[in-house]
Design a protein around this motif. Structure first.
Motif, PDB file in Angstrom:
ATOM      1  N   PRO A 141      19.119  36.984  49.315  1.00 56.16           N
ATOM      2  CA  PRO A 141      19.867  36.578  48.113  1.00 56.16           C
ATOM      3  C   PRO A 141      21.129  35.803  48.499  1.00 56.16           C
ATOM      4  O   PRO A 141      21.658  35.933  49.595  1.00 56.16           O
ATOM      5  N   HIS A 142      21.611  35.006  47.555  1.00 57.87           N
ATOM      6  CA  HIS A 142      22.804  34.203  47.813  1.00 57.87           C
ATOM      7  C   HIS A 142      24.074  35.049  47.845  1.00 57.87           C
ATOM      8  O   HIS A 142      24.975  34.790  48.634  1.00 57.87           O
ATOM      9  N   GLY A 143      24.150  36.016  46.954  1.00 58.64           N
ATOM     10  CA  GLY A 143      25.358  36.825  46.862  1.00 58.64           C
ATOM     11  C   GLY A 143      25.762  37.041  45.424  1.00 58.64           C
ATOM     12  O   GLY A 143      25.076  37.739  44.675  1.00 58.64           O
ATOM     13  N   VAL A 144      26.860  36.416  45.020  1.00 58.18           N
ATOM     14  CA  VAL A 144      27.353  36.519  43.644  1.00 58.18           C
ATOM     15  C   VAL A 144      27.040  35.213  42.923  1.00 58.18           C
ATOM     16  O   VAL A 144      27.482  34.141  43.352  1.00 58.18           O
ATOM     17  N   VAL A 145      26.271  35.309  41.849  1.00 62.06           N
ATOM     18  CA  VAL A 145      25.911  34.107  41.089  1.00 62.06           C
ATOM     19  C   VAL A 145      26.396  34.252  39.652  1.00 62.06           C
ATOM     20  O   VAL A 145      26.390  35.344  39.078  1.00 62.06           O
ATOM     21  N   ALA A 146      26.836  33.133  39.098  1.00 61.96           N
ATOM     22  CA  ALA A 146      27.217  33.075  37.691  1.00 61.96           C
ATOM     23  C   ALA A 146      26.030  32.606  36.876  1.00 61.96           C
ATOM     24  O   ALA A 146      25.279  31.724  37.309  1.00 61.96           O
ATOM     25  N   VAL A 147      25.845  33.185  35.719  1.00 63.76           N
ATOM     26  CA  VAL A 147      24.809  32.770  34.775  1.00 63.76           C
ATOM     27  C   VAL A 147      25.481  32.396  33.463  1.00 63.76           C
ATOM     28  O   VAL A 147      26.210  33.208  32.883  1.00 63.76           O
ATOM     29  N   PHE A 148      25.251  31.166  33.028  1.00 67.14           N
ATOM     30  CA  PHE A 148      25.760  30.700  31.742  1.00 67.14           C
ATOM     31  C   PHE A 148      24.596  30.665  30.751  1.00 67.14           C
ATOM     32  O   PHE A 148      23.570  30.042  31.021  1.00 67.14           O
ATOM     33  N   GLY A 149      24.772  31.305  29.597  1.00 61.47           N
ATOM     34  CA  GLY A 149      23.693  31.365  28.616  1.00 61.47           C
ATOM     35  C   GLY A 149      23.924  30.436  27.443  1.00 61.47           C
ATOM     36  O   GLY A 149      25.066  30.189  27.042  1.00 61.47           O
ATOM     37  N   PRO A 150      22.856  29.898  26.843  1.00 62.42           N
ATOM     38  CA  PRO A 150      22.967  29.031  25.669  1.00 62.42           C
ATOM     39  C   PRO A 150      22.822  29.834  24.379  1.00 62.42           C
ATOM     40  O   PRO A 150      22.478  31.018  24.400  1.00 62.42           O
ATOM     41  N   TYR A 151      23.060  29.167  23.251  1.00 63.88           N
ATOM     42  CA  TYR A 151      22.985  29.849  21.961  1.00 63.88           C
ATOM     43  C   TYR A 151      21.600  29.818  21.335  1.00 63.88           C
ATOM     44  O   TYR A 151      21.291  30.635  20.471  1.00 63.88           O
ATOM     45  N   ASN A 152      20.737  28.863  21.738  1.00 63.45           N
ATOM     46  CA  ASN A 152      19.477  28.721  21.009  1.00 63.45           C
ATOM     47  C   ASN A 152      18.475  29.834  21.342  1.00 63.45           C
ATOM     48  O   ASN A 152      17.681  30.230  20.502  1.00 63.45           O
ATOM     49  N   PHE A 153      18.519  30.342  22.574  1.00 63.49           N
ATOM     50  CA  PHE A 153      17.757  31.531  22.965  1.00 63.49           C
ATOM     51  C   PHE A 153      18.734  32.466  23.675  1.00 63.49           C
ATOM     52  O   PHE A 153      18.709  32.579  24.908  1.00 63.49           O
ATOM     53  N   PRO A 154      19.596  33.143  22.929  1.00 60.06           N
ATOM     54  CA  PRO A 154      20.680  33.902  23.560  1.00 60.06           C
ATOM     55  C   PRO A 154      20.210  35.111  24.351  1.00 60.06           C
ATOM     56  O   PRO A 154      20.964  35.631  25.181  1.00 60.06           O
ATOM     57  N   GLY A 155      18.985  35.555  24.106  1.00 66.07           N
ATOM     58  CA  GLY A 155      18.429  36.638  24.902  1.00 66.07           C
ATOM     59  C   GLY A 155      17.530  36.133  26.012  1.00 66.07           C
ATOM     60  O   GLY A 155      17.723  36.432  27.191  1.00 66.07           O
TER      61      GLY A 155
END
Length: 493
Positions: A141-155
């Protein structure tokens, strides 16, 4: 009724109150405030990244089967709470309940698909090394990753990054869209119940400043983003020169749907409407440009599509009967789409079916069909809503040229009974998702999902998310150090 979400952040296994500015989110269907809280400040973002960094060694070294067990508990919780989570999606994003249920189903199915993809595309491989010993391929694994989510499929869409990232052994800091914070909160609470160790998944709510603090933080090892082209381009520039960080971008498209030699007009109408207007046109794979022949055949196709579009129920999710389309995400989005339609008309476009806004106070839009054939210098932009631009051409050669006349390359489709035309289309089209006699919006999580050009950076998600969630380590090894039987050439005995 407003839901006050204080504490609104989840950092190191604890729900906390944000130290940033207050913000709120509303139900786009009726304007009710459904979430309010305080955003994550720079210090909050820093704390989330530190928590993830501290949790990373133990999580990465944890037995894979133990990580899978937690993911499968999360899948079970999704199933147990599907009705509740679907209602939350409807409230937060304005989707009809039937569609929200399909989103929860996609979230649940992502677990098994990600496990299969991990084993097939990453995991560990053994073989024979040249000259004896073993050749082993591992993935880390890379380590610590950020995930940004959109509004059209928020789940579903952030889930598509989070699940394979956790499975590979990464720790995650999740920043959802500020327009749909309620779904993110509900989902993280299910992860908490599934038994994730503290710090493995952290939630930071907020607007632009929170996103910038996370994306620009030196402590992340990567960022996975699904969303708009402008934001994706900004992230791409921000990551320039940072060779040690991985950036996976899945962006939008100005997607073409070509109809040629298609006899079943009912099928033409259904597939086009499903391609263009599902989710109120707020899917990145939605058809934006409909390319049809000049003459009577094209006229009949357009008439059938127009008639079908006129049957769609457009209303709030709780309307009876249940609607096909709910609102777009906000009044701002609706204003922008209405303005775009007016601009096209001013440039020479002909309205076939006007996209209207029955209630000026709410972002409910009816489906629109607009012929832009005579518009010169058409802009190559993604109109993210229920408006479909029609382009008439004389020859199939021209249809392919028009389909490829875009800086994007996410999705393209052909509706045709002619297999020879399909063979041409699949070879000559420029897109990462190319469908034949299927709606453009029928993408599969069991396949890669992404595109070329301005639609991404060649890191497709869905089944191929496993590829960017881990990096390969190639090893030649033997358990005993042995000198060769003879010296190499050029070495005196």
């Amino acid at each position: 009724m407003a839901q006050t979400s204080n504490p609104a952040l989840f950092i190191n296994g604890q729900w906390q109150t944000g130290n940033g500015t207050a913000f709120s989110a509303e139900n786009p269907a009726n304007g009710d405030t459904v979430w309010q809280g305080h955003s994550a400040s720079n210090d909050d973002v820093n704390a989330a990244i530190i928590a993830a960094r501290n949790a990373f060694p133990a999580w990465a070294q944890r037995d894979l089967n133990e990580r899978i067990e937690i993911l499968e508990r999360f899948a079970c919780l999704l199933g147990e709470h599907k009705e509740e989570l679907a209602r939350t999606i409807s409230i937060d994003a304005g989707k009809p309940h039937w569609e929200s249920l399909t989103e929860v189903g996609a979230m649940t199915g992502k677990i098994a698909i990600s496990i299969k993809a991990y084993h097939e595309r990453t995991g560990t491989r053994h073989g024979d090394a040249p000259g004896g010993g073993q050749a082993i391929l591992r993935h880390k694994p890379h380590g610590v990753v950020a995930v940004f989510g959109p509004y059209n499929f928020p789940g579903h869409l952030p889930n598509g990054h989070i699940v394979p990232a956790l499975l590979a052994g990464n720790c995650v800091v999740f920043k959802p869209s500020e327009l749909t914070p309620l779904v993110a909160e509900a989902t993280v609470k299910l992860w908490e119940r599934a038994g994730l160790p503290n710090g493995v998944l952290n939630l930071v709510q907020g607007e632009r400043d929170t996103g910038a603090a996370l994306a620009e933080h030196p402590g992340i090892d990567g960022l996975f983003f699904t969303g708009s082209v402008p934001t994706g381009s900004h992230l791409h520039r921000a990551f320039a020169g940072q060779l040690g960080k991985i950036l996976a971008l899945e962006l939008g498209g100005n997607n073409p749907l070509v109809i040629w030699d298609a006899a079943d007009l009912d099928a033409v109408a259904h597939h086009t409407v499903m391609s263009a207007f599902i989710t109120a046109g707020q899917r990145c794979t939605c058809a934006r440009r409909l390319i049809v022949p000049m003459g009577a055949k094209g006229d009949a196709m357009i008439a059938a599509i127009d008639a079908y579009a006129g049957k769609l129920i457009v209303s709030a999710p709780d309307h009876d009967p249940e609607p096909f389309m709910g609102p777009v995400i906000s009044n701002r989005a609706a204003d922008s789409l209405i303005a775009a339609q007016a601009k096209l008309v001013a440039s020479g476009a002909k309205i076939i079916r006007e996209m209207t806004r029955p209630d000026a106070a709410r972002p409910l839009l009816t489906p629109g069909l607009i012929d832009v054939t005579n518009v010169k210098n058409r802009t190559d932009e993604e109109l993210f809503g229920p408006i479909l631009q029609i382009i008439r051409v004389d020859r199939f050669d021209d249809a392919i040229l028009e389909a490829n006349n875009t800086r994007f390359g996410l999705a393209a489709g052909l509706l045709s009974d002619n297999a020879k035309l399909w063979q041409r289309f699949i070879h000559e089209s420029r897109a990462g998702i190319v469908n034949w006699n299927k709606p453009l919006t029928g993408a599969s999580s069991a396949a890669p999902f992404g595109g070329i050009g301005d639609s991404g950076n060649h890191r497709p998600s869905a089944y191929y998310a496993a590829d960017y969630c881990a990096w390969p380590v190639a090893t030649l090894q033997t358990d005993k150090l042995i000198a060769p039987e003879s010296a190499p050439k050029g070495v005196r005995p």
